[in-house]
Design a protein around this motif. Structure first.
Motif, PDB file in Angstrom:
ATOM      1  N   ARG A  40       0.828  -1.203   0.000  1.00  0.00           N
ATOM      2  CA  ARG A  40       0.000   0.000   0.000  1.00  0.00           C
ATOM      3  C   ARG A  40       0.863   1.254   0.000  1.00  0.00           C
ATOM      4  O   ARG A  40       1.978   1.260   0.517  1.00  0.00           O
ATOM      5  CB  ARG A  40      -0.976   0.008   1.174  1.00  0.00           C
ATOM      6  N   LEU A  41       0.350   2.311  -0.584  1.00  0.00           N
ATOM      7  CA  LEU A  41       1.067   3.574  -0.643  1.00  0.00           C
ATOM      8  C   LEU A  41       1.061   4.292   0.698  1.00  0.00           C
ATOM      9  O   LEU A  41       2.014   4.979   1.046  1.00  0.00           O
ATOM     10  CB  LEU A  41       0.463   4.476  -1.722  1.00  0.00           C
ATOM     11  N   ASN A  42      -0.003   4.159   1.460  1.00  0.00           N
ATOM     12  CA  ASN A  42      -0.116   4.808   2.764  1.00  0.00           C
ATOM     13  C   ASN A  42       0.291   3.846   3.889  1.00  0.00           C
ATOM     14  O   ASN A  42      -0.370   3.732   4.905  1.00  0.00           O
ATOM     15  CB  ASN A  42      -1.523   5.359   2.983  1.00  0.00           C
ATOM     16  N   LYS A  43       1.440   3.221   3.714  1.00  0.00           N
ATOM     17  CA  LYS A  43       1.897   2.156   4.614  1.00  0.00           C
ATOM     18  C   LYS A  43       2.275   2.622   6.007  1.00  0.00           C
ATOM     19  O   LYS A  43       2.321   1.826   6.929  1.00  0.00           O
ATOM     20  CB  LYS A  43       3.077   1.413   3.987  1.00  0.00           C
ATOM     21  N   THR A  44       2.550   3.910   6.191  1.00  0.00           N
ATOM     22  CA  THR A  44       2.946   4.391   7.519  1.00  0.00           C
ATOM     23  C   THR A  44       1.757   4.874   8.331  1.00  0.00           C
ATOM     24  O   THR A  44       1.915   5.211   9.493  1.00  0.00           O
ATOM     25  CB  THR A  44       3.974   5.536   7.416  1.00  0.00           C
ATOM     26  N   ASP A  45       0.575   4.900   7.743  1.00  0.00           N
ATOM     27  CA  ASP A  45      -0.620   5.366   8.442  1.00  0.00           C
ATOM     28  C   ASP A  45      -1.391   4.152   8.960  1.00  0.00           C
ATOM     29  O   ASP A  45      -2.299   3.650   8.306  1.00  0.00           O
ATOM     30  CB  ASP A  45      -1.473   6.212   7.501  1.00  0.00           C
ATOM     31  N   LEU A  46      -1.030   3.707  10.149  1.00  0.00           N
ATOM     32  CA  LEU A  46      -1.588   2.470  10.693  1.00  0.00           C
ATOM     33  C   LEU A  46      -3.068   2.570  11.043  1.00  0.00           C
ATOM     34  O   LEU A  46      -3.746   1.560  11.146  1.00  0.00           O
ATOM     35  CB  LEU A  46      -0.788   2.046  11.925  1.00  0.00           C
ATOM     36  N   SER A  47      -3.587   3.772  11.232  1.00  0.00           N
ATOM     37  CA  SER A  47      -4.993   3.928  11.606  1.00  0.00           C
ATOM     38  C   SER A  47      -5.867   4.372  10.436  1.00  0.00           C
ATOM     39  O   SER A  47      -7.006   4.776  10.632  1.00  0.00           O
ATOM     40  CB  SER A  47      -5.115   4.941  12.748  1.00  0.00           C
ATOM     41  N   ALA A  48      -5.353   4.279   9.235  1.00  0.00           N
ATOM     42  CA  ALA A  48      -6.113   4.714   8.055  1.00  0.00           C
ATOM     43  C   ALA A  48      -7.365   3.861   7.864  1.00  0.00           C
ATOM     44  O   ALA A  48      -7.317   2.650   8.033  1.00  0.00           O
ATOM     45  CB  ALA A  48      -5.242   4.628   6.810  1.00  0.00           C
ATOM     46  N   PRO A  49      -8.490   4.500   7.484  1.00  0.00           N
ATOM     47  CA  PRO A  49      -9.712   3.735   7.230  1.00  0.00           C
ATOM     48  C   PRO A  49      -9.749   3.116   5.832  1.00  0.00           C
ATOM     49  O   PRO A  49     -10.707   2.449   5.476  1.00  0.00           O
ATOM     50  CB  PRO A  49     -10.809   4.793   7.373  1.00  0.00           C
TER      51      PRO A  49
END
Length: 143
Positions: A40-49
């Motif tokens: 995933r591109l947003n791999k550092t955002d662990l709380s992403a919906p």
């Protein structure tokens, strides 16, 4: 002797801080902590919906000089995967590069390529994509 010891300790601390900050200065976001390594591109955002992925197609190439076949991935679009509270995902929306390029050809500025409910995918003429999702979630990345 005490002054030399204190001076030596200050220099050691300063050197250690310099090394630590240089490790983070190269843009290595993985150095900041936990990441999700599933592409995933947003791999550092662990709380992403939602999880943002490039959709890809595997292509076959041939190197005439080496008489060698190889495969490579070509980006074909963007996928938004909705995540439940247990981090199980399902494909919520996807757009192809053709859809993105058609939308961009019709606009000379920032453009929302796709929008449905809380979800959207956009592109900025400055070379950045953005997505929005539930609960005001936003994520941007450079194309």
């Amino acid at each position: 002797m005490l002054k030399r010891s204190v001076l030596a300790m200050v220099m050691v601390v300063a050197l250690a801080l310099g090394v630590a900050t240089s490790a983070f200065a190269d843009g290595d976001t993985d150095s900041y902590g936990a990441v999700i390594e599933d592409g995933r591109l947003n791999k550092t955002d662990l709380s992403a919906p939602l999880a943002v992925y490039y959709s890809t197609e595997e292509m076959l190439g041939y190197d005439e000089d080496l008489d060698w076949n190889y495969t490579y991935d070509v980006i074909t679009g963007i996928e938004l995967w909705a995540l439940d509270s247990d981090s199980n995902g399902y494909l919520a929306y996807s757009v192809t590069l053709d859809q993105i390029n058609t939308a961009l050809a019709a606009s000379s500025s920032d453009y929302v390529v796709f929008q449905h409910g809380d979800y959207s995918i956009g592109y900025s003429e400055s070379g950045w994509y953005w997505v929005t999702g539930p609960n005001g979630y936003e994520f941007t990345w450079e194309a």
